[in-house]
Design an enzyme around this catalytic site. Structure first.
Site, PDB file in Angstrom:
ATOM      1  N   LYS A   1     -11.993  -1.640   8.726  1.00 56.12           N
ATOM      2  CA  LYS A   1     -11.210  -2.554   9.554  1.00 56.12           C
ATOM      3  C   LYS A   1     -11.590  -2.271  11.006  1.00 56.12           C
ATOM      4  CE  LYS A   1      -7.661  -2.325   6.095  1.00 56.12           C
ATOM      5  NZ  LYS A   1      -8.129  -3.442   5.274  1.00 56.12           N
TER       6      LYS A   1
ATOM      7  N   ASP B   1      -0.827   6.972   6.682  1.00 54.74           N
ATOM      8  CA  ASP B   1      -1.920   6.074   6.308  1.00 54.74           C
ATOM      9  C   ASP B   1      -2.130   5.120   7.487  1.00 54.74           C
ATOM     10  OD1 ASP B   1      -3.590   4.105   5.355  1.00 54.74           O
ATOM     11  OD2 ASP B   1      -2.405   3.617   3.578  1.00 54.74           O
TER      12      ASP B   1
ATOM     13  N   TRP C   1       0.836  -1.208   0.000  1.00 57.98           N
ATOM     14  CA  TRP C   1       0.000   0.000   0.000  1.00 57.98           C
ATOM     15  C   TRP C   1       0.865   1.250   0.000  1.00 57.98           C
ATOM     16  CZ3 TRP C   1      -4.480  -0.831  -1.783  1.00 57.98           C
ATOM     17  CH2 TRP C   1      -5.171  -2.002  -1.492  1.00 57.98           C
TER      18      TRP C   1
HETATM   19  N1  PMP Z   1      -3.712   1.440   2.925  1.00 57.70           N
HETATM   20  C1  PMP Z   1      -3.744   0.371   3.731  1.00 57.70           C
HETATM   21  C2  PMP Z   1      -2.751   0.286   4.850  1.00 57.70           C
HETATM   22  C3  PMP Z   1      -4.680  -0.638   3.518  1.00 57.70           C
HETATM   23  O1  PMP Z   1      -4.721  -1.699   4.329  1.00 57.70           O
HETATM   24  C4  PMP Z   1      -5.604  -0.500   2.444  1.00 57.70           C
HETATM   25  C5  PMP Z   1      -6.652  -1.544   2.126  1.00 57.70           C
HETATM   26  N2  PMP Z   1      -7.117  -2.289   3.002  1.00 57.70           N
HETATM   27  C6  PMP Z   1      -5.530   0.618   1.637  1.00 57.70           C
HETATM   28  C7  PMP Z   1      -4.561   1.570   1.891  1.00 57.70           C
HETATM   29  C8  PMP Z   1      -6.488   0.805   0.481  1.00 57.70           C
HETATM   30  O2  PMP Z   1      -7.719   1.163   0.976  1.00 57.70           O
HETATM   31  P1  PMP Z   1      -9.001   1.340   0.059  1.00 57.70           P
HETATM   32  O3  PMP Z   1      -9.303   0.020  -0.533  1.00 57.70           O
HETATM   33  O4  PMP Z   1     -10.045   1.808   0.995  1.00 57.70           O
HETATM   34  O5  PMP Z   1      -8.670   2.365  -0.977  1.00 57.70           O
END
Ligand code: PMP
Length: 354
Positions: free
Chosen positions: A190, A166, A99
């Site tokens: 989450k 994040d 991510w």
């Molecule tokens: N950052 C992290 C640390 C994640 O765990 C996730 C997805 N679970 C995301 C970003 C992406 O999130 P989203 O699918 O809501 O765009």
């Protein structure tokens, strides 16, 4: 039927949140209307929005310099909004997982990205403590918990550069000085809410420093001015956030959850380390208290182990599709009992196949 839900997200929520939100969908506060039918400009929703904002501020101990927003587009849109609003020329990023790497790829579209640490060569199995944030960058971006590989930042750097984090997979799971961050974003679902909503917490003074025009939906200042209702918000998700945050407050706040999360993680890592059949590949000091990844040492036992846990009503234990192996996501709402049950299954499996 009892289900042990180790999903990485969307994942387990407190039972009371599910029950109260289900009731609200049928009839919100006995008004004769479903929560899904009320206007986002109605008194009912404005109350929900205010309560949720105040809960975030209270639980995180935020001062008046911070604004709390409830947006859409997930953490993925934040990968774009952060550089759009904050990058003049250059920003520093930690590349600690898949991510984090996606955030880097988006930021590159706006300027120069200086990667001050990358764990990619070592399969993201550790997080360096020896990186340096250059004085001239516009901001520093990090990912507090790397959901896929199972690492977590235990310390954050002290710097005058705005720190952007994040926190999608560990927000509200441990006590931190949240005022050390310039901006925090966390997408659901989450530890909060239902999917379709992203919390953004921003220190207002870091905004408004770039010259270029920003499309309205992507401009944090416009969202602050419009108090998260620039457009139709995700009413249901904001309501379920409110319920989740009320549940956290009723339990005694983030520090209680932190203790519970530490206990669950400690038990599970101890079992993985002890059990002859399993291993965890993360440096011990960087192990996540939210996503516990592990592998069978003998790959040929995989189908037998899968059969075993699936039969026992355990769900969501598969590792991320890019890694394989197993991942037990043990977020705030996962009961200790679920971890104890998984451990008992791992012990029995060892007895049979060791
Ligand atoms: N950052 C992290 C640390 C994640 O765990 C996730 C997805 N679970 C995301 C970003 C992406 O999130 P989203 O699918 O809501 O765009």
């Amino acid at each position: 039927m009892k289900i042990y839900n180790f999903n990485a997200g969307p994942s387990v929520l407190p039972e009371t949140v599910i029950k109260k939100s289900a009731q609200a969908v049928i009839d919100y506060h006995q008004h004769g209307l479903s929560l899904l039918e009320i206007s986002h400009r109605s008194k009912d929703f404005l109350e929900i929005l205010e309560k949720t904002t105040n809960l975030v501020k209270r639980l995180m101990n935020l001062n008046d310099g911070y604004a709390v927003l409830f947006l859409q587009g997930g953490a993925t849109l934040q990968f774009t909004m952060v550089p759009y609003n904050l990058m003049k020329k250059e920003a520093a990023y930690l590349d600690t997982g898949i991510w984090a790497n996606k955030a880097i790829q988006e930021a590159r579209k706006f300027g120069k990205v200086r990667i001050i640490f990358s764990g990619i060569e070592k399969n993201y199995s550790y997080i360096s403590k020896n990186y340096h944030i250059p004085d001239h960058v516009d901001y520093f971006h990090c990912t507090s918990n790397n959901t896929i590989v199972g690492t977590q930042m235990k310390n954050f750097p002290i710097s005058s550069i705005p720190m952007i984090c994040d926190m999608s997979s560990d927000i509200f799971s441990r006590k931190l000085d949240f005022c050390q961050f310039g901006l925090i974003y966390a997408s659901a679902q989450k530890n909060i809410s239902s999917a379709g909503m992203t919390i953004v917490i921003v220190r207002k003074e870091i905004l408004g420093k770039i010259k270029k025009e920003i499309p309205s939906y992507l401009d944090y200042k416009i969202h602050i001015k419009n108090k998260s209702i620039l457009n139709t918000p995700n009413i249901f998700s904001i309501y379920t956030s409110m319920l989740t945050l009320e549940w956290i407050e009723k339990k005694g706040g983030i520090s209680i959850l932190e203790k519970e999360n530490q206990q669950k993680a400690k038990l599970l890592y101890e079992e993985i380390d002890r059990n002859n059949l399993f291993e965890n590949k993360i440096h011990k000091e960087d192990r996540s208290n939210m996503n516990v990844t592990f592998f069978l040492k003998k790959k040929h036992l995989e189908s037998k182990f899968n059969e075993t846990w699936e039969k026992e009503n355990i769900v969501g234990l598969d590792g991320h599709r890019s890694l394989g192996g197993y991942r037990a996501s043990i977020y705030n709402a996962l009961p200790l009992e679920s971890v104890q049950f998984l451990i008992s299954i791992m012990k029995e499996f060892e007895k049979k196949f060791s």
